[in-house]
Design an enzyme around this catalytic site. Structure first.
Site, PDB file in Angstrom:
ATOM      1  N   LYS A  17      -4.580  -2.933  -8.325  1.00 12.94           N
ATOM      2  CA  LYS A  17      -4.634  -3.172  -6.882  1.00 12.94           C
ATOM      3  C   LYS A  17      -5.857  -2.512  -6.248  1.00 12.94           C
ATOM      4  O   LYS A  17      -6.508  -3.094  -5.369  1.00 12.94           O
ATOM      5  CB  LYS A  17      -3.348  -2.654  -6.235  1.00 12.94           C
ATOM      6  CG  LYS A  17      -2.101  -3.437  -6.636  1.00 12.94           C
ATOM      7  CD  LYS A  17      -0.837  -2.819  -6.055  1.00 12.94           C
ATOM      8  CE  LYS A  17       0.394  -3.604  -6.473  1.00 12.94           C
ATOM      9  NZ  LYS A  17       1.649  -3.017  -5.943  1.00 12.94           N
ATOM     10  N   SER A  40       6.732  -4.547  -3.404  1.00 12.26           N
ATOM     11  CA  SER A  40       5.563  -3.764  -3.003  1.00 12.26           C
ATOM     12  C   SER A  40       4.919  -4.262  -1.712  1.00 12.26           C
ATOM     13  O   SER A  40       4.035  -3.590  -1.181  1.00 12.26           O
ATOM     14  CB  SER A  40       4.516  -3.764  -4.125  1.00 12.26           C
ATOM     15  OG  SER A  40       4.054  -5.073  -4.370  1.00 12.26           O
ATOM     16  N   GLY A  48      -7.324  -7.457 -25.551  1.00 17.50           N
ATOM     17  CA  GLY A  48      -7.684  -6.935 -26.869  1.00 17.50           C
ATOM     18  C   GLY A  48      -6.552  -6.289 -27.638  1.00 17.50           C
ATOM     19  O   GLY A  48      -6.801  -5.470 -28.532  1.00 17.50           O
TER      20      GLY A  48
END
EC number: 3.4.21.53
Length: 798
Positions: A735, A692, A374
């Site tokens: 996550k 990560s 958006g």
């Protein structure tokens, strides 16, 4: 005293003339009288009139001296040049306006010794000046001829000198008399004429006059050239105008063209009525004059028309009025967008500042987030809420700097840049301009459009933004700019430094369900012509659609799938189906086919060498299982699954950590030299990279090496160092949502990521346990179970 008069003097009689020691003095303002010259004078000052009248009863002799300052009304001895001319008053006439007109003839040069005004007018003691005798020589004769030639040349160049003067000059062989005659007709400056009068050597005087005449010839020559050129230009312009009028009359008679005068008059009216600044108005008038001189069918005439149309169509002084009502803006944003509270709060803060200080140079907001969340519609909603025009400019794939600054008019097909064209379309100089996909700007040999945006977005420069096509500055300081991007890494550093980055996270499943129910379903039903009497898309169907048919951070694919359902229903309605169709989770595959994605689910049991990691992608979070397997070999490390360089380096760092802590971790020392370690991450066709997954790789390796299974309900993310430290990573919200969706119960995170979890809404993390760690040892203590009792040969297959 007496003076011998020459027979050439224009006086009757011969012999000597008695000159008194003291004579009345007539001061002259702006003229120098030479001997043997007859000149009319107008006397206005009373003192001067008394001086003239005093000479009539006597010998009619008077001395003429030029003032040093012509503006001095009552000159004294110090205000007069020291050399003058003794003259005879030949005639006197009183005028009706109080002036006296006298006709005087110069007789001889004289030095003024003492000037007084005891008699009510100026008187001077005079000493006649005797000229140096002249010895005729070839040089003097040549000089006389040269002066006579210059006098004739001056006449031919247009100088008004009477024929009588020319005749007298032609008959004179006396250098002094010739010099005085020429000097009196040159209209030289007072200082030059006075210097000639004071020169007693006739030859030197003639040389000085020769120099003045030569300079006068040069000036007259240039003047004549200028006049001839101007006359030629005037004649040519008049001729062109006459021919063009004839041509226009012929073409109008033939019906080939319309009257250009009407078009020019229309432009003149627009220029007069427009609110153009001074520089833009001057440029418009200049180009319009060029258009007037051109043929209507000329190619350049069309270019000038286009330029004038563009220049006059810009909203130079037209502004829309802001209606900044914060409660109304918040209501509009909440109605148009579900969630995104942080972004809405920042937008409201910027608008609040603008309401309190309308001329404030606000921060440039850059909305950064995954596709479909958006970003573009937020800009449109803000513009609608505050009553501003909305301009959307897509910058994706733009490589040419001219797209921002415009083309120069010398190029074929030149046009303004997108900024100026957007203002022209908006019709106001203060729209909300959304620069979309700024992270996808390119650059090549045509320039760097990102660098061109620096001037557009800098409040210190954009008040005088100069488009190459316009050629005149335009004020962009009133424009409200917003930018969008998917990532910030590819934005030029200088441009990124000017922006305030506002990140838009991906939507959760519940947020997607609310958006679909409030916006998407209604929109697709309207576009396909359906009503609530035709279709009922239940919440269970929407949840399954979100979970198994879309995998994205935004809602674009969700809208497409809803549209696909509506089109299939619309077809059945068009074929005559009258019964209302209720779509549930069970019947959804009848409309969309088999599911495209499976739910991220935890393993059915704890396994050795398999650890669950959390990844962050452009479409949101994901659960990524890392598999580790021991093989007979020589201690090499094999990595598969299309891993990037950073992830490969993390795997080597994890292996080095395991080797350095083998005894502490319960790993047999010989295992590293007698076995190879194979690391694989499924979905091998998808590229994977980033640091990560460091602790996940370490956990999978240690699990395989130490024969300790990994708990299936534990997932983790964090970067590893060789010392075993766990460093923070990004994308925590996405996550965590992915872990919850997969059924994970325990999430291991770096301790420095605790604030990221605190920013997540409480209902989204309900039921999850978070373990914050600083070292890999804490990760292993949480994730690994007790050592397995299987034989090493079965390692990795349990």
């Amino acid at each position: 005293m007496t003076q011998e008069l020459s027979s050439d003097l224009p006086l009757t009689g011969e012999g000597t003339l008695e000159i008194p020691d003291k004579l009345p003095l007539l001061p002259l303002r702006d003229i120098v009288i030479f001997p043997f010259i007859i000149v009319p004078l107008f006397v206005q000052r009373e003192k001067s009139q008394r001086a003239v009248e005093s000479v009539l009863p006597n010998q009619r002799l008077i001395v003429l001296a030029t003032q040093r300052d012509p503006n001095h009304e009552d000159p004294t001895d110090a205000d007069l040049h020291r050399v003058g001319t003794i003259a005879a008053v030949m005639r006197l006439l009183k005028m009706g306006d109080g002036r006296v007109r006298v006709l005087v003839q110069g007789l001889a040069r004289a030095a003024l010794v003492n000037v007084t005004d005891e008699a009510g007018y100026l008187q001077a003691e005079v000493h006649p000046i005797v000229e140096t005798p002249v010895e005729m020589s070839l040089e003097v004769e040549a000089l006389i001829r040269a002066v006579k030639g210059l006098l004739e040349r001056i006449v031919t160049l247009g100088k008004q000198i009477s024929a009588e003067v020319l005749a007298i000059a032609a008959s004179l062989d006396d250098p002094g008399r010739l010099a005085d005659l020429c000097a009196s007709n040159l209209e030289a400056k007072i200082d030059d004429a006075q210097a000639i009068l004071e020169e007693t050597d006739p030859v030197a005087r003639l040389r000085r006059v020769h120099d003045l005449m030569a300079r006068e010839v040069g000036v007259l020559t240039v003047q004549q050239e200028i006049s001839s050129q101007a006359k030629g230009e005037m004649d040519r312009s008049q001729r062109e105008f006459y021919l063009r009028q004839q041509l226009k009359a012929i073409q109008q008679e033939l019906g080939e063209i319309s009257d250009l005068g009407d078009e020019v008059a229309s432009y003149q009216e627009k220029i007069a009525e427009g609110q153009l600044p001074a520089r833009a108005r001057e440029e418009a008038v200049r180009q319009l004059k060029r258009l007037e001189r051109l043929h209507p069918d000329a190619a350049e005439a069309g270019l000038l028309r286009t330029y004038l149309d563009t220049l006059l169509a810009l909203p130079w002084g037209i502004s829309s009025e802001d209606h900044i009502d914060l409660s109304q803006v918040k209501a509009v944003l909440d109605a148009d967008h579900h969630g995104l509270e942080t972004v809405k709060e920042r937008i409201l803060e910027a608008l609040a500042v603008r309401r309190l200080k309308p001329d404030a140079k606000g921060l440039l907001l850059c909305l950064v987030g995954p596709p479909g969340v958006g970003k573009t519609s937020l800009g449109r909603s803000v513009a609608r809420a505050i009553g501003r025009k909305f301009v959307h400019i897509s910058l994706g794939g733009v490589h040419d700097e001219a797209e921002i600054r415009g083309h120069r008019r010398t190029y074929v097909g030149a046009m303004p840049g997108r900024i100026i064209m957007g203002l022209q379309q908006a019709g106001a100089n203060n729209p909300l301009m959304l620069l979309d996909e700024v992270d996808k700007l390119g650059h090549d040999f045509r320039g760097d459009p990102a660098s061109a945006l620096l001037e557009v977005l800098d409040p210190e420069q954009n008040h005088a933004f100069r488009d190459n096509y316009l050629g005149v500055p335009f004020d962009l300081s009133k424009v409200m700019f917003m930018l969008t991007a998917n990532v910030t890494d590819t934005i030029q550093p200088a441009l990124r430094d000017r922006l305030e980055i506002v990140r838009l996270p991906g939507y959760t499943q519940e947020e997607k369900l609310a958006i679909a129910r409030r916006h998407l379903v209604k929109k697709q039903m309207a576009e396909t012509g359906l009503t609530s009497q035709h279709i009922n898309l239940t919440n269970s169907a929407l949840r399954r659609l979100i979970a198994q048919y879309t995998r994205e951070a935004g809602v674009r694919q969700l809208e497409r799938e809803i549209g696909k359902v509506c089109r299939k229903v619309a077809r059945r309605v068009a074929e005559g189906e009258t019964q209302k169709m209720v779509i549930t989770a069970t019947t959804l595959p009848d409309y969309l086919g088999i599911p495209k994605f499976t739910m991220d689910a935890i393993l059915d049991q704890d396994r050795i060498g398999v650890a669950a990691g959390l990844a962050w992608t452009s479409v949101g979070g994901d659960v990524m299982h890392v598999e580790s397997l021991l093989l007979r070999g020589k201690g090499s490390l094999l990595l598969t699954g299309k891993l990037g360089d950073v992830m490969k380096e993390s795997a080597h760092a994890a292996l080095s950590y395991a080797k350095s802590r083998a005894r502490e971790l319960g790993i047999e020392p010989d295992v590293f030299s007698q076995h190879d370690l194979h690391i694989h991450i499924p979905e091998g066709a998808i590229p994977k990279d980033g640091p990560s997954a460091g602790i996940t790789l370490a956990t999978a390796m240690v699990s395989a090496l130490a024969r300790r299974p990994v708990k299936r309900a534990v997932a983790m993310t964090g970067e590893i160092t060789l010392r075993g430290d766990v460093l923070p990573v990004g994308g925590i919200r996405e996550k965590v949502l992915a872990a919850r969706r997969a059924g994970i119960k325990v999430i291991i995170l770096p301790v420095k990521n605790r604030p990221d979890v605190e920013d997540i809404a409480a209902d989204l993390i309900k039921g999850l346990k978070f373990v914050y760690v600083r070292e890999v040892s804490e990760v292993l203590a949480t994730a690994l179970g007790k050592p397995a009792k299987h034989a090493p040969a079965k390692n990795g297959k349990s």
